[in-house]
Scaffold this active site. Structure first.
Site, PDB file in Angstrom:
ATOM      1  N   ASN A  89       0.838  -1.192   0.000  1.00  0.00           N
ATOM      2  CA  ASN A  89       0.000   0.000   0.000  1.00  0.00           C
ATOM      3  C   ASN A  89       0.878   1.250   0.000  1.00  0.00           C
ATOM      4  OD1 ASN A  89      -2.569  -1.198   0.031  1.00  0.00           O
ATOM      5  ND2 ASN A  89      -2.461  -1.529   2.236  1.00  0.00           N
ATOM      6  N   LYS A 168      -4.958   3.869  -5.857  1.00  0.00           N
ATOM      7  CA  LYS A 168      -5.025   3.021  -4.659  1.00  0.00           C
ATOM      8  C   LYS A 168      -4.661   3.820  -3.409  1.00  0.00           C
ATOM      9  CE  LYS A 168      -5.614  -0.812  -2.375  1.00  0.00           C
ATOM     10  NZ  LYS A 168      -4.690  -1.948  -2.400  1.00  0.00           N
TER      11      LYS A 168
END
Length: 284
Positions: A89, A168
């Site tokens: 991430n 994202k």
């Protein structure tokens, strides 16, 4: 989850950080559980993480971003010819990738919902897709990237890596911290009008730093994720509940650093960052 889906039609090796887990996976395989109660077991190989990695067609690096520095020596010792694919991430890890000797480095984002239940069992809680792009080198993605034969695990390829990473990053920066602060599942962020208002305020600040694509389209994409995963517990909230370190520094921390370099102050993002850090310290 990657090992389970790719292991159905590829030879897969899982490299673990604990010898006991490698032994369990070798003996038991990977047990993949679905929301409807069905499950399947996929046979894969497994090795303890400090072994020499020399004979893989591709190495998918699935550790948390804050654990990357610990595996850099292992990755550096792997063959330069093995492509590496990172699925962390945030975007703070990109600086680390530049020091690796491998000729080909890919980055990817994962939209699936998944939870590890034990050393050899993973639950697939929400079907999404994997988005892949080349960060360094040349790589024929459509031809070379390992695809699962299972339609529940689709892969899409993109020419520009920043596009998939920023999309994202925005979703993670909104959903993860707010679910931690309010202690709710993803869907409540759009169901509760007050949570939704704060979601929008944070989005406005982030978009001012990362103006990627058409504004409302990007925001609606985040809302769509909240709705599609409405019953899911975010990864950051799971980390808090289980007393683990979160990736808040890799997500909101990264955004705040970029904003500082641009001379911008993101007051709502700063508040959310401090609140999550405080909750993390209390729970740990």
């Amino acid at each position: 989850m990657f090992g389970a889906y790719l292991g159905q039609n590829h030879e897969v090796t899982i490299f673990t950080k604990r010898e006991e887990q490698a032994q369990k996976i070798k003996e038991m395989g990977i047990r993949l559980c679905f929301q409807d109660g069905e499950e399947k077991v996929i046979a894969v190989d497994a090795k303890f993480g400090d072994c020499i990695i020399s004979d893989q067609d591709i190495l998918i690096v699935a550790v948390k971003q804050y654990d990357l520095p610990q595996v850099m020596t292992l990755l550096s010792s792997a063959s330069k010819a093995i492509p590496l694919c990172f699925i962390q991430n945030g975007m703070g890890h990109l600086e680390l990738l530049n020091i690796l000797p491998q000729k080909t480095i890919l980055v990817a984002t994962v939209e699936h919902g998944a939870k590890r239940l034990n050393d050899w069992t993973v639950s697939h809680n929400g079907v999404g897709q994997t988005n892949v792009s080349v960060y360094k080198g040349t790589y024929e993605m459509e031809k070379s990237f390992p695809m699962s034969a299972d339609p529940q695990f689709p892969v899409s390829f993109y020419e520009e890596y920043r596009t998939i990473l920023i999309n994202k990053l925005i979703a993670n920066a909104l959903i993860n911290p707010l679910t931690v602060v309010f202690q709710v599942k993803n869907g409540r962020l759009v169901d509760n009008p007050y949570y939704y208002e704060l979601l929008r305020l944070m989005f406005e600040e982030i978009y001012s730093i990362f103006p990627l694509g058409e504004k409302e389209e990007v925001f609606n994409g985040v809302i769509g994720i909240c709705k599609n995963t409405k019953h899911n517990t975010s990864s950051m909230l799971k980390d808090i509940q289980e007393g683990r370190k979160t990736e808040i520094d890799a997500i909101l921390g990264y955004i705040l650093k970029v904003a500082e370099r641009k001379g911008a102050k993101l007051k709502t993002i700063q508040m959310a960052y401090v609140m999550v850090k405080g909750i993390e310290q209390e729970r740990r």
